[in-house]
Design a protein around this motif. Structure first.
Motif, PDB file in Angstrom:
ATOM      1  N   ASP A  89      61.025 -31.451 -16.841  1.00 50.77           N
ATOM      2  CA  ASP A  89      62.029 -32.394 -17.349  1.00 50.77           C
ATOM      3  C   ASP A  89      62.599 -31.971 -18.701  1.00 50.77           C
ATOM      4  N   LEU A  90      61.952 -31.022 -19.370  1.00 53.14           N
ATOM      5  CA  LEU A  90      62.465 -30.543 -20.648  1.00 53.14           C
ATOM      6  C   LEU A  90      63.736 -29.732 -20.440  1.00 53.14           C
ATOM      7  N   GLU A  91      64.576 -29.717 -21.465  1.00 52.16           N
ATOM      8  CA  GLU A  91      65.802 -28.924 -21.389  1.00 52.16           C
ATOM      9  C   GLU A  91      65.463 -27.489 -21.785  1.00 52.16           C
ATOM     10  N   TRP A  92      65.713 -26.558 -20.893  1.00 49.25           N
ATOM     11  CA  TRP A  92      65.390 -25.151 -21.134  1.00 49.25           C
ATOM     12  C   TRP A  92      66.683 -24.361 -21.306  1.00 49.25           C
ATOM     13  N   ASP A  93      66.645 -23.383 -22.158  1.00 47.16           N
ATOM     14  CA  ASP A  93      67.764 -22.465 -22.339  1.00 47.16           C
ATOM     15  C   ASP A  93      67.904 -21.649 -21.058  1.00 47.16           C
ATOM     16  N   GLU A  94      69.125 -21.198 -20.768  1.00 51.31           N
ATOM     17  CA  GLU A  94      69.335 -20.444 -19.523  1.00 51.31           C
ATOM     18  C   GLU A  94      68.548 -19.133 -19.502  1.00 51.31           C
TER      19      GLU A  94
END
Length: 114
Positions: A89-94
């Motif tokens: 659910d965390l926002e990850w860098d591409e």
């Protein structure tokens, strides 16, 4: 009976009324000799700690009830699934993606580890 307040002032109960205390020794000059109700002294200068043999009693902390850990409530697979869901659910860098070590670290945190 003698008591010490938070500032180190000494209080004694008055013999005619245990509900009243008298400051017999004060850290601040001019304060000694003042009488207050025990409740008022506790509110204004407390906590009043009993003195035994002219040495202050050590305050006793009540033991805290043990709170259940995540592992007590959930089995290990549920902890791992919950950790996996939190990491995803965390926002990850591409350029980044979650690794198994991220999930294991969160699972350890959920279990109460460091």
């Amino acid at each position: 009976m003698k008591y010490l307040d938070r500032d180190g002032d000494t209080w004694e109960t008055l013999s005619e009324s245990p509900a009243w205390v008298l400051c017999t020794k004060s850290v601040v000059d001019g304060f000694a000799g003042q009488a207050r109700t025990a409740e008022e002294a506790e509110t204004m200068y407390g906590p009043l700690r009993p003195v035994v043999d002219d040495t202050p009693a050590e305050p006793q902390d009540a033991p805290l009830p043990a709170s259940p850990s995540a592992i007590d409530v959930m089995d290990r697979a549920e902890v791992f699934r919950a950790a996996h869901a939190l990491v995803l659910d965390l926002e990850w860098d591409e350029r980044e993606y979650p690794a198994v070590f991220d999930v294991l670290s969160v699972a350890k945190w959920l279990e109460g580890g460091e």
